[in-house]
Design an enzyme around this catalytic site. Structure first.
Site, PDB file in Angstrom:
ATOM      1  N   ALA A  70       0.927  -1.514   0.152  1.00  0.00           N
ATOM      2  CA  ALA A  70       0.452  -0.067  -0.039  1.00  0.00           C
ATOM      3  C   ALA A  70       1.314   1.425  -0.338  1.00  0.00           C
ATOM      4  CB  ALA A  70      -1.041   0.089   1.260  1.00  0.00           C
ATOM      5  N   HIS A  71       0.784   2.293  -0.736  1.00  0.00           N
ATOM      6  CA  HIS A  71       1.437   3.199  -0.965  1.00  0.00           C
ATOM      7  C   HIS A  71       0.860   4.718  -1.638  1.00  0.00           C
ATOM      8  CE1 HIS A  71       1.729   1.389  -4.386  1.00  0.00           C
ATOM      9  NE2 HIS A  71       2.373   2.783  -4.969  1.00  0.00           N
ATOM     10  N   ALA A  72       1.236   5.442  -1.848  1.00  0.00           N
ATOM     11  CA  ALA A  72       0.108   6.773  -2.416  1.00  0.00           C
ATOM     12  C   ALA A  72       1.135   7.510  -2.522  1.00  0.00           C
ATOM     13  CB  ALA A  72      -1.202   7.606  -1.854  1.00  0.00           C
TER      14      ALA A  72
END
Lengths: 155, 90
Positions: A70-72
């Site tokens: 998960a990342h942004a």
């Protein structure tokens, strides 16, 4: 801000959550954001941006069997580059064609893409050993997690 | 040869893919420049690329391209990446 993330084998306790309960993939991603926030890397709200990326592009963050990264993009809700590890008591489905269900979620926080690269490259070194994901999923102590992450496979 | 790895944000999963594609190309003894970018920039970044590496979910977002689009299921499986790159560039 000049700050390098701690080496993977020195991940703080606060950045690790073991056998966490998540009813669905959004909850699992939020748990990763909570761990990032607990370690001071991001605000809890960063989780919503990580979820939005999946809503926009699909569950491509499930990059290997059992593992979601998960990342942004970098943003004002990130205070320092870092990562968090969450293992789930019950695996959840992200809707990925090949790599579901997910039992390990890595949360990544990046302030600038350049700073990010070194730690991500290290992740590639660690996870190219296929035993690491099941090992993390089965880990019962945070020291076990640090030990697995510190084991670097020679290319 | 130019190869572009893409993901939604251009900083996380595409970087894993870039690192492992570079390793796969070393195994294949192929000289190539491998970069990582986000899917929104792929039109510019991959304009002169021979190969685009990504996951199945992002294929639809790439748009028209002359590059070979190679789908990787397991980003940590060097065998899979090597085999698929060998077909794409061979």
């Amino acid at each position: 801000m000049s700050f390098t993330p701690p080496p993977l084998d020195q991940l703080p306790d606060s950045a690790i959550a073991l056998n966490a309960i998540a009813p669905d993939w959004r909850s699992a991603v939020r748990l990763a954001a909570e761990a990032l926030a607990a370690a001071g890397y991001s605000d809890v709200g960063y989780g919503d941006r990580m979820i939005a990326l999946v809503e926009e592009y699909g569950p491509y963050i499930v990059i290997a069997p059992g593992l979601a990264m998960a990342h942004a993009r970098p943003g004002s809700d990130i205070h320092a580059p870092g990562l968090a590890i969450v293992t789930l008591a019950e695996p959840v489905s992200f809707g990925h064609a090949h790599n579901d269900p997910v039992s390990v979620v890595i949360g990544l926080a990046a302030t600038e893409s350049d700073q990010h690269v070194a730690s991500v490259a290290t992740l590639a070194n660690v996870f190219n050993d296929a035993s690491v994901i099941p090992g993390l999923a089965a880990a019962t102590t945070k020291d076990e997690v640090r030990q697995l992450l510190g084991r670097i496979l020679k290319p | 040869m130019k190869i572009v790895a893409i993901c939604g944000a251009g900083i996380g999963t595409s970087e894993i893919l870039r690192v492992n594609a570079t390793r796969a190309l070393e195994r294949l003894d192929i000289e190539a420049e491998v970069t990582a970018t986000d899917v929104a920039s792929v039109g510019v970044a991959a304009a002169d690329a021979q190969v685009i590496l990504t996951s199945q979910e992002l294929v639809g977002a790439i748009g028209p391209t002359n590059a070979d689009v190679v789908v990787i299921d397991n980003y940590f499986d060097l065998e899979e990446i090597t085999a698929k790159l060998e077909i794409a560039v061979g």
